[in-house]
Design an enzyme around this catalytic site. Structure first.
Site, PDB file in Angstrom:
ATOM      1  N   SER A 133       0.825  -1.208  -0.080  1.00 37.46           N
ATOM      2  CA  SER A 133      -0.055  -0.028   0.114  1.00 37.46           C
ATOM      3  C   SER A 133       1.018   1.484   0.197  1.00 37.46           C
ATOM      4  O   SER A 133       2.010   1.256   0.438  1.00 37.46           O
ATOM      5  CB  SER A 133      -1.061   0.011   1.225  1.00 37.46           C
ATOM      6  OG  SER A 133      -1.895   1.015   1.131  1.00 37.46           O
ATOM      7  N   GLU A 142       2.756  -2.724 -18.267  1.00 34.94           N
ATOM      8  CA  GLU A 142       1.214  -3.288 -17.841  1.00 34.94           C
ATOM      9  C   GLU A 142       0.431  -2.803 -19.208  1.00 34.94           C
ATOM     10  O   GLU A 142      -0.654  -3.303 -19.588  1.00 34.94           O
ATOM     11  CB  GLU A 142       0.968  -2.324 -16.852  1.00 34.94           C
ATOM     12  CG  GLU A 142       1.056  -2.910 -15.367  1.00 34.94           C
ATOM     13  CD  GLU A 142       0.423  -2.100 -14.372  1.00 34.94           C
ATOM     14  OE1 GLU A 142      -0.897  -2.503 -13.947  1.00 34.94           O
ATOM     15  OE2 GLU A 142       0.855  -1.208 -13.692  1.00 34.94           O
TER      16      GLU A 142
END
Length: 352
Positions: A100, A205
């Protein structure tokens, strides 16, 4: 999942290495968050991508912004982290690396330091409550925030790595891949690596549409990272370059592969065309992960089952994938040995 074949995937001991905390918030936890903050007028449809739905990668990042509005106090973070950890444990995950980005919220007084401390407190509380899962934490750098913030985050990660007895094990690089260039983040990443932090980098990605994207992948691979998140367009079949594959293979860099995430995020057209098959047939270390189990409405058992049914994997094949994942963790060697002993204990029961 309630047939005998399905139960195998639930009972399979699993390793989860690519799980974003805020993207892993379940429907049940989201209900609690929404009820706490009715003034935000947030509905479930704004926080998850359900069966049959798809979003562009850009739209997925908008979903995360909505979730961040709901998770903006220490109390929220503690509840969310504990719920996420418990849910992974209920799904048979025995080792989890949560990641995170530390955030600050001036309205609630949340600081980046307290953000990390609260996640670590959730891990410790779950441990003290006897939850059957070993949890570690990766501090994430959001590439959208630039080089100065990246360096600040690395320094925080270093500090917690040294002061938390192995709970903080690495650094994640994530965020919108169309924003910025990896070269600007290299000083921070080099510092992280030299300090002993392991690197898990989101890489390739997006389809290589401009030369700078290909250049960025080559730059980041030169570090080299300790694991690659997604790596969707690295190989030539997906528009990448053989020299990128050669680098990954040369350094034996494991890939974190998230099937449903890629399908619902529209970076891969369908399960049968997922790049898992390319790397699996190559015999390269590949770890099945969820990415954002809450946003994409999945869990790790389901991801293993999808990979098996799509690519014709036997239970023995799946078991080997699960065991192999232990070697790809950022845990110290003595923890890996302990996990492998646990897998051996599970084997007669699961592969019966």
């Amino acid at each position: 999942m309630d047939t005998k074949a399905d139960i195998f995937y639930r009972e399979l001991p699993k390793v989860e290495l690519h799980a974003h905390l805020n993207g892993s918030v379940s429907f049940k936890t989201m209900e609690k968050l929404i009820s706490r903050k009715p003034h935000l007028n947030i509905e479930h449809s704004m926080t998850a991508i359900r069966s049959g739905q798809q979003r562009t990668l850009e739209e997925c990042f908008q979903v995360f912004k909505v979730v961040h509005q709901l998770v903006n106090t220490e109390e929220d973070i503690l509840m969310v982290a504990k719920d996420v950890i418990n849910e992974f444990a209920e799904d048979g995950v025995k080792y989890l690396e949560l990641r995170s980005t530390p955030r600050e919220e001036t309205k609630t007084g949340l600081t980046k330091r307290r953000y990390i401390e609260t996640v670590l407190e959730a891990i410790r509380q779950c441990q003290n409550e006897g939850v059957d899962i070993d949890v570690r934490f990766l501090v994430a750098v959001d590439r959208r925030n630039g080089s100065d913030v990246a360096m600040e985050t690395v320094k925080l990660a270093e500090e917690f790595m040294l002061s938390t007895d192995g709970l903080v094990v690495g650094l994640d690089l994530s965020g919108d891949p169309t924003v910025g260039h990896g070269r600007d983040l290299l000083p921070a990443l080099h510092r992280a690596k030299s300090s002993g932090l392991k690197l898990a980098l989101h890489l390739s990605e997006k389809l290589f549409q401009v030369p700078s994207q290909l250049e960025e992948s080559e730059l980041l691979l030169s570090l080299p990272p300790d694991r690659i998140g997604h790596g969707t367009f690295l190989h030539p079949n997906m528009g990448g370059a053989q020299r990128l594959v050669d680098q990954v293979v040369k350094h034996n860099i494991p890939l974190e592969l998230c099937l449903t995430s890629n399908i619902k995020g529209q970076t891969v057209s369908c399960y049968s065309k997922h790049h898992f098959q390319y790397w699996y047939q190559l015999g390269h270390p590949s770890v099945i992960c969820t990415d954002d189990k809450g946003v994409f409405c999945t869990d790790l058992s389901q991801e293993y089952q999808l990979a098996a049914s799509t690519f014709g994997l036997s239970h023995e094949d799946v078991w080997k994938l699960s065991v192999q994942a232990v070697d790809c963790t950022f845990a110290p060697d003595h923890v890996k040995h302990r996990l492998k002993r646990r897998w051996e204990d599970f084997k007669p029961h699961v592969l019966r």
